[in-house]
Write an enzyme that holds these catalytic residues in place. Sequence first.
Site, PDB file in Angstrom:
ATOM      1  N   ASP A  66       0.882  -1.042   0.052  1.00  0.00           N
ATOM      2  CA  ASP A  66      -0.010  -0.054   0.031  1.00  0.00           C
ATOM      3  C   ASP A  66       0.762   1.232   0.013  1.00  0.00           C
ATOM      4  O   ASP A  66       2.048   1.124   0.546  1.00  0.00           O
ATOM      5  CB  ASP A  66      -0.939  -0.008   1.343  1.00  0.00           C
ATOM      6  CG  ASP A  66      -1.877  -0.990   1.284  1.00  0.00           C
ATOM      7  OD1 ASP A  66      -2.183  -1.738   0.331  1.00  0.00           O
ATOM      8  OD2 ASP A  66      -2.942  -0.981   1.965  1.00  0.00           O
ATOM      9  N   HIS A 117      -6.256   2.808  -3.778  1.00  0.00           N
ATOM     10  CA  HIS A 117      -6.175   3.327  -2.241  1.00  0.00           C
ATOM     11  C   HIS A 117      -6.257   4.502  -1.949  1.00  0.00           C
ATOM     12  O   HIS A 117      -5.977   5.255  -1.043  1.00  0.00           O
ATOM     13  CB  HIS A 117      -4.527   2.826  -1.696  1.00  0.00           C
ATOM     14  CG  HIS A 117      -4.411   2.793  -0.380  1.00  0.00           C
ATOM     15  ND1 HIS A 117      -5.255   1.913   0.359  1.00  0.00           N
ATOM     16  CD2 HIS A 117      -3.349   3.090   0.477  1.00  0.00           C
ATOM     17  CE1 HIS A 117      -4.816   1.877   1.685  1.00  0.00           C
ATOM     18  NE2 HIS A 117      -3.767   2.707   1.827  1.00  0.00           N
ATOM     19  N   HIS A 121      -5.630   9.297   0.612  1.00  0.00           N
ATOM     20  CA  HIS A 121      -5.548   8.506   1.805  1.00  0.00           C
ATOM     21  C   HIS A 121      -6.284   9.029   3.166  1.00  0.00           C
ATOM     22  O   HIS A 121      -5.625   9.111   4.315  1.00  0.00           O
ATOM     23  CB  HIS A 121      -4.043   8.402   2.259  1.00  0.00           C
ATOM     24  CG  HIS A 121      -3.740   7.136   2.848  1.00  0.00           C
ATOM     25  ND1 HIS A 121      -3.929   7.110   4.369  1.00  0.00           N
ATOM     26  CD2 HIS A 121      -3.232   5.834   2.485  1.00  0.00           C
ATOM     27  CE1 HIS A 121      -3.427   5.584   4.784  1.00  0.00           C
ATOM     28  NE2 HIS A 121      -2.934   4.952   3.612  1.00  0.00           N
ATOM     29  N   HIS A 217       3.790  -2.324   2.936  1.00  0.00           N
ATOM     30  CA  HIS A 217       3.739  -0.886   2.491  1.00  0.00           C
ATOM     31  C   HIS A 217       5.174  -0.369   1.649  1.00  0.00           C
ATOM     32  O   HIS A 217       6.150  -0.602   2.204  1.00  0.00           O
ATOM     33  CB  HIS A 217       3.670   0.271   3.644  1.00  0.00           C
ATOM     34  CG  HIS A 217       2.503   0.030   4.375  1.00  0.00           C
ATOM     35  ND1 HIS A 217       2.274  -0.952   5.349  1.00  0.00           N
ATOM     36  CD2 HIS A 217       1.422   0.738   4.298  1.00  0.00           C
ATOM     37  CE1 HIS A 217       1.069  -0.970   5.767  1.00  0.00           C
ATOM     38  NE2 HIS A 217       0.391   0.187   5.142  1.00  0.00           N
TER      39      HIS A 217
HETATM   40 ZN   LIG Z   1      -2.524   3.158   3.266  1.00  0.00          ZN
END
Ligand SMILES: [Zn+2]
Length: 256
Positions: A66, A117, A121, A217
């Site tokens: 992510d 995503h 955010h 991530h």
């Molecule tokens: Zn995230």
Amino acid sequence: MSFFFVIPEGNLLFVTPTESLALAAASLSATAAATLAYAALSPGSQLFGRTLIAGSDPNEAALTYDDGPNDAVTESLLDTLAAHNARATFFVIGRYARQRPELVRRIRAAGHLVGNHTETHPWLAWQSARTIHEELRACNQAIEDALGEPVRYFRPPHGARRPAVFRAAAELGLTTVQWNVMGMDWQPIGTDRILSHIDRGLTRARSRGTGANILLHDGSQHGLGADRTATVASTAALLVRFAADGTRTVTVDAWG
Ligand SMILES: [Zn+2]
């Protein structure tokens, strides 16, 4: 009486009947407040809507990344994945994808799946329905502008959602994806601790007879350029192990 959740890219979130996340009115019982918080934040909850987590084959693992694309980290990760002939899923942030469309194309060209995503955010559980829809739509647009193909999968930032999130996702043709294994790599904890978190999650997923959807991530919600060296090193170590124990890497669409 209080409850807590481990929130990706955040701290432990404690929920008590008195502070109750603004979700719950003061009149709600502790049980009701806890239920709402669970529905909004627990990665495994299906109370607000169906989410995709993993398939039923414990020998399958989805590596998911992510908060990218993130320049040298993403490129290094692509090299690592290619060296092991592994495919992964990248849930990218729209505003980064707009700045780095060529890197999004490199991810896709290497055979990986690119998902949404959101554009910036935010915590979607606390946003208006209009903002939620716009966050998802704008990120889809950024990815589609880069790749020229539709986006099918979406992961909410921090895993946070409410019914309006599922409505917006459905309107845009997106399947909402969570996870069942966390590397906790948004914290600077180093490769060994990332791997021990993943090991615990893998053991738990296998004991439940499911595949592993591993949350990692390659970027950061706070900006391009975040150091994710430990995530790349953890990935390399995991792929060596997977080759030895027969775990197959899949992208999340294998389960969708
Ligand atoms: Zn995230």
